[in-house]
Design an enzyme around this catalytic site. Structure first.
Site, PDB file in Angstrom:
ATOM      1  N   ARG A  20       0.819  -1.221   0.000  1.00 38.68           N
ATOM      2  CA  ARG A  20       0.000   0.000   0.000  1.00 38.68           C
ATOM      3  C   ARG A  20       0.855   1.274   0.000  1.00 38.68           C
ATOM      4  O   ARG A  20       0.456   2.288  -0.571  1.00 38.68           O
ATOM      5  CB  ARG A  20      -0.933   0.005   1.205  1.00 38.68           C
ATOM      6  CG  ARG A  20      -2.143  -0.885   0.973  1.00 38.68           C
ATOM      7  CD  ARG A  20      -3.039  -0.896   2.181  1.00 38.68           C
ATOM      8  NE  ARG A  20      -4.382  -1.348   1.843  1.00 38.68           N
ATOM      9  CZ  ARG A  20      -5.353  -1.496   2.733  1.00 38.68           C
ATOM     10  NH1 ARG A  20      -5.144  -1.231   4.007  1.00 38.68           N
ATOM     11  NH2 ARG A  20      -6.547  -1.892   2.346  1.00 38.68           N
ATOM     12  N   GLY A 338      -6.763  -7.687   1.135  1.00 41.30           N
ATOM     13  CA  GLY A 338      -5.529  -7.802   1.911  1.00 41.30           C
ATOM     14  C   GLY A 338      -4.888  -9.171   1.876  1.00 41.30           C
ATOM     15  O   GLY A 338      -3.738  -9.317   1.479  1.00 41.30           O
ATOM     16  N   GLY A 361     -12.135  -4.330   1.478  1.00 41.80           N
ATOM     17  CA  GLY A 361     -13.542  -3.937   1.624  1.00 41.80           C
ATOM     18  C   GLY A 361     -13.972  -2.912   0.581  1.00 41.80           C
ATOM     19  O   GLY A 361     -15.087  -2.988   0.045  1.00 41.80           O
TER      20      GLY A 361
HETATM   21  C1  3PG Z   1      -8.665  -1.742   5.259  1.00 34.99           C
HETATM   22  O1  3PG Z   1      -7.552  -2.251   5.381  1.00 34.99           O
HETATM   23  O2  3PG Z   1      -9.701  -2.404   5.145  1.00 34.99           O
HETATM   24  C2  3PG Z   1      -8.728  -0.241   5.174  1.00 34.99           C
HETATM   25  O3  3PG Z   1      -7.504   0.324   5.463  1.00 34.99           O
HETATM   26  C3  3PG Z   1      -9.830   0.294   6.050  1.00 34.99           C
HETATM   27  O4  3PG Z   1      -9.624  -0.100   7.366  1.00 34.99           O
HETATM   28  P1  3PG Z   1     -10.873  -0.551   8.236  1.00 34.99           P
HETATM   29  O5  3PG Z   1     -11.419  -1.805   7.650  1.00 34.99           O
HETATM   30  O6  3PG Z   1     -10.328  -0.713   9.633  1.00 34.99           O
HETATM   31  O7  3PG Z   1     -11.871   0.578   8.165  1.00 34.99           O
END
Ligand code: 3PG
Ligand code: MG
Length: 379
Positions: A20, A338, A361
């Site tokens: 990222r 991720g 997400g």
């Molecule tokens: C993620 O990794 O999903 C984003 O950085 C957003 O983080 P969050 O899911 O804690 O809002």
């Protein structure tokens, strides 16, 4: 500029995957060539939900300071580090402390957004990974700038373009590979992908919710018992839309969630009592790989098994290898999310796929057809 430097770290705070940060570098370089000062802001983890025993924020574990150091190394340039509560920085490049240290961040608090807005004359949002959140630094802050003084970063623009390309694909076969632990996390995207895809391949623990819902024996595999109807509805919808939905025919099973546990392979709907599925089996891996490699367009989100443990990494690795073949054959292969990004990096095949999304997400919500607040706010 809002970036998403929410990178995975090990228990000692060491960055385990800096994808990222790497992906934000082009926009950082672009702005540095044109502006006298660039101030970056990001969140890291969920400090409001993981407070210390005394109820305070764990400022040591969730600080962005190590990320400032890492960025300085990548750029071979100094990166100043300070709080968002400080006066605007006079350094050429600055990173602010974790925006989620402030409760107002996730609440989309206007006063906090105004505090952040003081750090620049122009606001750029390049945090695609966080674009599905309507937070102070990702959306509310944009209202503090006139439309000419706010804009989209290069990464965010590219992500949206690639995702749109996927949605607009009309070369078949189109395949989605969806893994991970929970059906409930992926249901929205699964439903919209059913309209698009010829094949939907399910892997990871969520497969066992489908298998159990159909009457299979799944032993002690992770199952969302309250989501079995949801799984049956997906199976029904797949039939109606003519999508062939695949569940793993076999699974690698063990009695413990442990890399060194004794493990074997069996049919996924006949897992003995006391055993759990931790990866798709060799036959399922072969079928999935063939379907993926023969596709023209593939979207992959979520691992097929516990790929962090080498004993259960085979299924995920075979999907990664098949994804590489898609690009080789002139098709389009996109990895989002991720864990699957970590898996493709671990497989050494990151350069062999067409596109790796920085959003988990956020990418799922975009593909689901939802409006991303971080993007909408820039309009
Ligand atoms: C993620 O990794 O999903 C984003 O950085 C957003 O983080 P969050 O899911 O804690 O809002
Ligand atoms: Mg998330």
């Amino acid at each position: 500029m809002r970036v998403d430097f929410n990178v995975p770290r090990d228990s000692t705070g060491h960055i385990t995957d800096d994808t990222r940060i790497q992906l934000a570098l082009p926009t950082i370089a672009y702005i540095r060539e044109r502006a006298s000062h660039l101030t970056l802001m990001s969140h890291l983890g969920r400090p409001q939900k993981k407070k210390l025993a005394n109820g305070e924020i764990d400022r040591d574990s969730f600080s962005l300071e190590t990320i400032a150091d890492h960025l300085a190394q990548l750029l071979d340039a100094p990166v100043a580090f300070q709080s968002y509560a400080d006066d605007p920085s006079m350094a050429k490049l600055t990173l602010l402390e974790n925006t989620r240290f402030e409760q107002g961040e996730e609440q989309g608090d206007r006063a906090f957004a105004q505090m952040l807005a003081k750090h620049g004359d122009v606001y750029v949002n390049d945090a695609f990974g966080t674009a599905h959140r309507r937070h102070a630094s990702t959306a509310v802050i944009a209202e503090e700038f006139s439309p000419e003084n706010r804009g989209i970063g290069l990464l965010m623009a590219d992500e949206l373009e690639q995702a749109q390309k996927l949605l607009d694909s009309d070369t078949h076969p189109i395949t989605a590979v969806i893994g991970g632990a929970k059906v409930s996390d992926k249901i929205g995207v699964i439903e919209s992908l059913l309209d698009l895809c010829d094949n939907l391949l399910i892997g990871g623990a969520m497969a066992y919710t489908f298998i159990k819902a159909q009457g299979g024996k799944v032993g002690t595999s992770l199952v969302e018992d309250d989501k079995m109807q949801m799984a049956l509805d997906v199976i029904e919808k797949a039939k109606q839309s003519g999508t062939s939905l695949h569940l793993p025919i076999d699974s690698v099973i063990a009695q413990e969630f442990n890399n060194d546990a004794e493990h074997t392979t069996c049919f996924s709907d006949d897992i003995p009592e006391g055993w759990m599925g931790l990866d798709i089996g060799a036959r399922a891996s072969e079928t999935y790989s063939e379907i993926v490699a023969d596709s023209k367009v593939v979207f992959w989100n979520g691992p097929m098994g516990v790929f962090e443990m080498s004993s259960y990494a085979h299924g995920t690795l075979s999907v990664a290898q098949a994804m590489a073949k898609v690009k080789e054959n002139g098709g389009f292969s996109m990895v989002g999310g991720g864990d699957s990004v970590a898996a493709i990096n671990a497989s050494g095949l990151a350069d062999e796929v067409s596109f790796i999304s920085s959003g988990g997400g956020a990418m799922l919500e975009f593909l689901e057809g939802k409006t991303l607040p971080g993007v909408a706010a820039l309009g």
